[in-house]
Design a protein around this motif. Structure first.
Motif, PDB file in Angstrom:
ATOM      1  N   SER A  70     134.413 -37.593  37.016  1.00  0.00           N
ATOM      2  CA  SER A  70     133.058 -38.051  36.692  1.00  0.00           C
ATOM      3  C   SER A  70     132.477 -37.184  35.573  1.00  0.00           C
ATOM      4  O   SER A  70     133.026 -36.127  35.225  1.00  0.00           O
ATOM      5  N   PHE A  71     131.346 -37.627  35.046  1.00  0.00           N
ATOM      6  CA  PHE A  71     130.650 -36.851  34.018  1.00  0.00           C
ATOM      7  C   PHE A  71     130.297 -35.472  34.561  1.00  0.00           C
ATOM      8  O   PHE A  71     130.535 -34.448  33.910  1.00  0.00           O
ATOM      9  N   GLY A  72     129.730 -35.435  35.766  1.00  0.00           N
ATOM     10  CA  GLY A  72     129.353 -34.156  36.364  1.00  0.00           C
ATOM     11  C   GLY A  72     130.534 -33.225  36.553  1.00  0.00           C
ATOM     12  O   GLY A  72     130.432 -32.020  36.312  1.00  0.00           O
ATOM     13  N   ASP A  73     131.674 -33.781  36.987  1.00  0.00           N
ATOM     14  CA  ASP A  73     132.885 -32.969  37.159  1.00  0.00           C
ATOM     15  C   ASP A  73     133.300 -32.340  35.829  1.00  0.00           C
ATOM     16  O   ASP A  73     133.650 -31.161  35.776  1.00  0.00           O
ATOM     17  N   LEU A  74     133.287 -33.154  34.763  1.00  0.00           N
ATOM     18  CA  LEU A  74     133.679 -32.644  33.455  1.00  0.00           C
ATOM     19  C   LEU A  74     132.725 -31.552  32.977  1.00  0.00           C
ATOM     20  O   LEU A  74     133.152 -30.498  32.501  1.00  0.00           O
ATOM     21  N   VAL A  75     131.436 -31.789  33.105  1.00  0.00           N
ATOM     22  CA  VAL A  75     130.435 -30.802  32.683  1.00  0.00           C
ATOM     23  C   VAL A  75     130.642 -29.482  33.433  1.00  0.00           C
ATOM     24  O   VAL A  75     130.652 -28.402  32.833  1.00  0.00           O
ATOM     25  N   LYS A  76     130.837 -29.582  34.741  1.00  0.00           N
ATOM     26  CA  LYS A  76     131.044 -28.371  35.544  1.00  0.00           C
ATOM     27  C   LYS A  76     132.330 -27.653  35.123  1.00  0.00           C
ATOM     28  O   LYS A  76     132.337 -26.423  34.957  1.00  0.00           O
ATOM     29  N   ASP A  77     133.416 -28.401  34.936  1.00  0.00           N
ATOM     30  CA  ASP A  77     134.687 -27.796  34.511  1.00  0.00           C
ATOM     31  C   ASP A  77     134.549 -27.092  33.164  1.00  0.00           C
ATOM     32  O   ASP A  77     135.090 -25.999  32.970  1.00  0.00           O
ATOM     33  N   LEU A  78     133.822 -27.720  32.236  1.00  0.00           N
ATOM     34  CA  LEU A  78     133.638 -27.109  30.916  1.00  0.00           C
ATOM     35  C   LEU A  78     132.800 -25.834  31.010  1.00  0.00           C
ATOM     36  O   LEU A  78     133.106 -24.831  30.356  1.00  0.00           O
ATOM     37  N   ARG A  79     131.759 -25.865  31.827  1.00  0.00           N
ATOM     38  CA  ARG A  79     130.919 -24.668  32.012  1.00  0.00           C
ATOM     39  C   ARG A  79     131.729 -23.543  32.640  1.00  0.00           C
ATOM     40  O   ARG A  79     131.713 -22.400  32.153  1.00  0.00           O
ATOM     41  N   ILE A  80     132.485 -23.862  33.672  1.00  0.00           N
ATOM     42  CA  ILE A  80     133.315 -22.853  34.338  1.00  0.00           C
ATOM     43  C   ILE A  80     134.382 -22.330  33.375  1.00  0.00           C
ATOM     44  O   ILE A  80     134.706 -21.140  33.382  1.00  0.00           O
ATOM     45  N   GLY A  81     134.900 -23.224  32.521  1.00  0.00           N
ATOM     46  CA  GLY A  81     135.868 -22.806  31.515  1.00  0.00           C
ATOM     47  C   GLY A  81     135.305 -21.763  30.551  1.00  0.00           C
ATOM     48  O   GLY A  81     136.057 -20.983  29.957  1.00  0.00           O
ATOM     49  N   GLN A  82     133.995 -21.751  30.397  1.00  0.00           N
ATOM     50  CA  GLN A  82     133.341 -20.729  29.569  1.00  0.00           C
ATOM     51  C   GLN A  82     133.076 -19.450  30.366  1.00  0.00           C
ATOM     52  O   GLN A  82     132.479 -18.510  29.858  1.00  0.00           O
ATOM     53  N   LYS A  83     133.493 -19.475  31.644  1.00  0.00           N
ATOM     54  CA  LYS A  83     133.304 -18.331  32.549  1.00  0.00           C
ATOM     55  C   LYS A  83     131.824 -17.990  32.711  1.00  0.00           C
ATOM     56  O   LYS A  83     131.441 -16.810  32.727  1.00  0.00           O
ATOM     57  N   LYS A  84     131.023 -19.054  32.828  1.00  0.00           N
ATOM     58  CA  LYS A  84     129.579 -18.864  33.004  1.00  0.00           C
ATOM     59  C   LYS A  84     129.151 -19.439  34.349  1.00  0.00           C
ATOM     60  O   LYS A  84     129.583 -20.522  34.742  1.00  0.00           O
ATOM     61  N   THR A  85     128.290 -18.705  35.015  1.00  0.00           N
ATOM     62  CA  THR A  85     127.673 -19.259  36.218  1.00  0.00           C
ATOM     63  C   THR A  85     126.696 -20.336  35.767  1.00  0.00           C
ATOM     64  O   THR A  85     126.290 -20.390  34.592  1.00  0.00           O
ATOM     65  N   LEU A  86     126.300 -21.162  36.696  1.00  0.00           N
ATOM     66  CA  LEU A  86     125.331 -22.206  36.375  1.00  0.00           C
ATOM     67  C   LEU A  86     124.049 -21.574  35.837  1.00  0.00           C
ATOM     68  O   LEU A  86     123.522 -22.006  34.806  1.00  0.00           O
TER      69      LEU A  86
END
Length: 132
Positions: free
Chosen positions: A2-18
Protein backbone atom coordinates in the motif's frame (compact mmCIF):
# COMPACT_ATOMS: atom_id res chain seq x y z
CA UNK A 1 2.03 -3.03 -0.96
CA UNK A 2 0.00 0.00 0.00
CA UNK A 3 0.96 3.67 -0.16
CA UNK A 4 1.37 3.75 3.61
CA UNK A 5 3.59 0.66 3.58
CA UNK A 6 5.85 2.23 0.96
CA UNK A 7 6.06 5.56 2.81
CA UNK A 8 6.94 3.78 6.05
CA UNK A 9 9.55 1.57 4.34
CA UNK A 10 11.17 4.61 2.72
CA UNK A 11 11.26 6.52 6.02
CA UNK A 12 12.75 3.53 7.85
CA UNK A 13 15.24 3.15 4.99
CA UNK A 14 16.49 6.62 5.92
CA UNK A 15 16.98 5.29 9.47
CA UNK A 16 14.62 7.91 10.85
CA UNK A 17 11.99 7.50 13.50
CA UNK A 18 8.57 8.81 12.64
CA UNK A 19 9.06 11.75 15.00
CA UNK A 20 12.51 12.60 13.63
CA UNK A 21 11.32 12.46 10.02
CA UNK A 22 8.36 14.71 10.86
CA UNK A 23 10.56 17.16 12.76
CA UNK A 24 13.01 17.32 9.84
CA UNK A 25 10.26 17.98 7.29
CA UNK A 26 7.60 19.87 9.22
CA UNK A 27 4.96 17.14 9.32
CA UNK A 28 2.59 16.41 12.18
CA UNK A 29 3.60 13.00 13.62
CA UNK A 30 0.00 12.00 14.35
CA UNK A 31 -1.12 12.72 10.79
CA UNK A 32 1.99 11.09 9.28
CA UNK A 33 1.36 7.98 11.38
CA UNK A 34 -2.19 7.81 10.02
CA UNK A 35 -0.80 8.07 6.50
CA UNK A 36 1.68 5.24 7.10
CA UNK A 37 -1.10 3.05 8.55
CA UNK A 38 -3.40 3.85 5.57
CA UNK A 39 -5.94 5.44 7.91
CA UNK A 40 -5.65 8.67 5.91
CA UNK A 41 -5.74 8.63 2.10
CA UNK A 42 -2.81 10.12 0.17
CA UNK A 43 -3.30 13.71 -0.99
CA UNK A 44 -4.55 14.50 -4.50
CA UNK A 45 -2.24 17.48 -4.85
CA UNK A 46 0.61 16.49 -7.17
CA UNK A 47 2.97 19.14 -5.74
CA UNK A 48 2.50 17.75 -2.23
CA UNK A 49 3.16 14.21 -3.46
CA UNK A 50 6.27 15.37 -5.32
CA UNK A 51 7.58 17.15 -2.21
CA UNK A 52 6.93 14.06 -0.07
CA UNK A 53 8.57 11.81 -2.65
CA UNK A 54 11.71 13.92 -2.54
CA UNK A 55 11.67 14.01 1.28
CA UNK A 56 11.52 10.22 1.21
CA UNK A 57 14.57 10.10 -1.07
CA UNK A 58 12.88 9.33 -4.38
CA UNK A 59 14.06 10.72 -7.70
CA UNK A 60 11.50 11.81 -10.32
CA UNK A 61 11.21 9.50 -13.29
CA UNK A 62 12.55 6.41 -11.52
CA UNK A 63 10.53 3.21 -11.17
CA UNK A 64 10.23 3.79 -7.41
CA UNK A 65 8.88 7.34 -8.07
CA UNK A 66 6.28 5.84 -10.42
CA UNK A 67 5.31 3.25 -7.83
CA UNK A 68 4.93 6.00 -5.21
CA UNK A 69 2.62 8.00 -7.49
CA UNK A 70 0.63 4.92 -8.60
CA UNK A 71 0.14 3.76 -5.01
CA UNK A 72 -1.04 7.26 -4.08
CA UNK A 73 -3.70 7.05 -6.82
CA UNK A 74 -4.74 3.59 -5.73
CA UNK A 75 -4.74 4.64 -2.06
CA UNK A 76 -7.39 7.20 -2.96
CA UNK A 77 -9.33 4.54 -4.90
CA UNK A 78 -8.54 6.21 -8.23
CA UNK A 79 -7.31 4.92 -11.55
CA UNK A 80 -4.01 6.61 -12.46
CA UNK A 81 -4.45 9.51 -14.89
CA UNK A 82 -2.12 8.02 -17.51
CA UNK A 83 -4.50 5.04 -17.76
CA UNK A 84 -7.53 7.32 -18.11
CA UNK A 85 -5.74 9.33 -20.80
CA UNK A 86 -5.01 6.23 -22.92
CA UNK A 87 -8.23 5.46 -24.83
CA UNK A 88 -7.00 2.08 -26.05
CA UNK A 89 -5.97 0.99 -22.56
CA UNK A 90 -9.21 2.35 -21.10
CA UNK A 91 -11.16 0.08 -23.47
CA UNK A 92 -9.28 -2.91 -21.99
CA UNK A 93 -10.23 -2.18 -18.38
CA UNK A 94 -13.53 -4.11 -18.52
CA UNK A 95 -11.55 -7.24 -19.46
CA UNK A 96 -9.19 -6.60 -16.58
CA UNK A 97 -12.07 -6.17 -14.14
CA UNK A 98 -13.63 -9.42 -15.41
CA UNK A 99 -10.33 -11.18 -14.77
CA UNK A 100 -10.12 -9.77 -11.26
CA UNK A 101 -13.66 -11.00 -10.54
CA UNK A 102 -12.63 -14.45 -11.77
CA UNK A 103 -14.40 -14.35 -15.14
CA UNK A 104 -12.76 -15.91 -18.16
CA UNK A 105 -10.16 -13.82 -19.94
CA UNK A 106 -8.37 -15.19 -22.96
CA UNK A 107 -4.59 -15.36 -22.89
CA UNK A 108 -4.49 -13.01 -25.88
CA UNK A 109 -6.69 -10.45 -24.09
CA UNK A 110 -4.53 -10.65 -20.97
CA UNK A 111 -1.27 -10.34 -22.96
CA UNK A 112 -2.62 -7.30 -24.82
CA UNK A 113 -3.72 -5.67 -21.57
CA UNK A 114 -0.33 -6.25 -19.96
CA UNK A 115 1.44 -4.82 -23.02
CA UNK A 116 -0.71 -1.67 -22.95
CA UNK A 117 -0.24 -1.18 -19.22
CA UNK A 118 3.53 -1.48 -19.58
CA UNK A 119 3.54 1.04 -22.43
CA UNK A 120 1.35 3.47 -20.51
CA UNK A 121 3.43 3.02 -17.37
CA UNK A 122 6.63 4.22 -19.03
CA UNK A 123 8.06 7.14 -16.97
CA UNK A 124 8.11 9.31 -20.10
CA UNK A 125 4.37 8.83 -20.55
CA UNK A 126 3.23 10.00 -17.09
CA UNK A 127 1.58 13.38 -17.12
CA UNK A 128 2.89 15.85 -14.62
CA UNK A 129 6.32 14.30 -14.44
CA UNK A 130 8.94 16.52 -12.92
CA UNK A 131 12.63 16.59 -13.69
CA UNK A 132 15.40 17.37 -11.24
Amino acid sequence: MSFGDLVKDLRIGQKKTLRQFCLDHGHDPSNWSKLERDVTAPPRDEKTLERWGRQLGLKPGTPQWQEFMDLADMGRGEIPQYVLDDEELLKKLPAFFRAVRGAELSERELDELIRKVKEAHSPNERKGKVSG
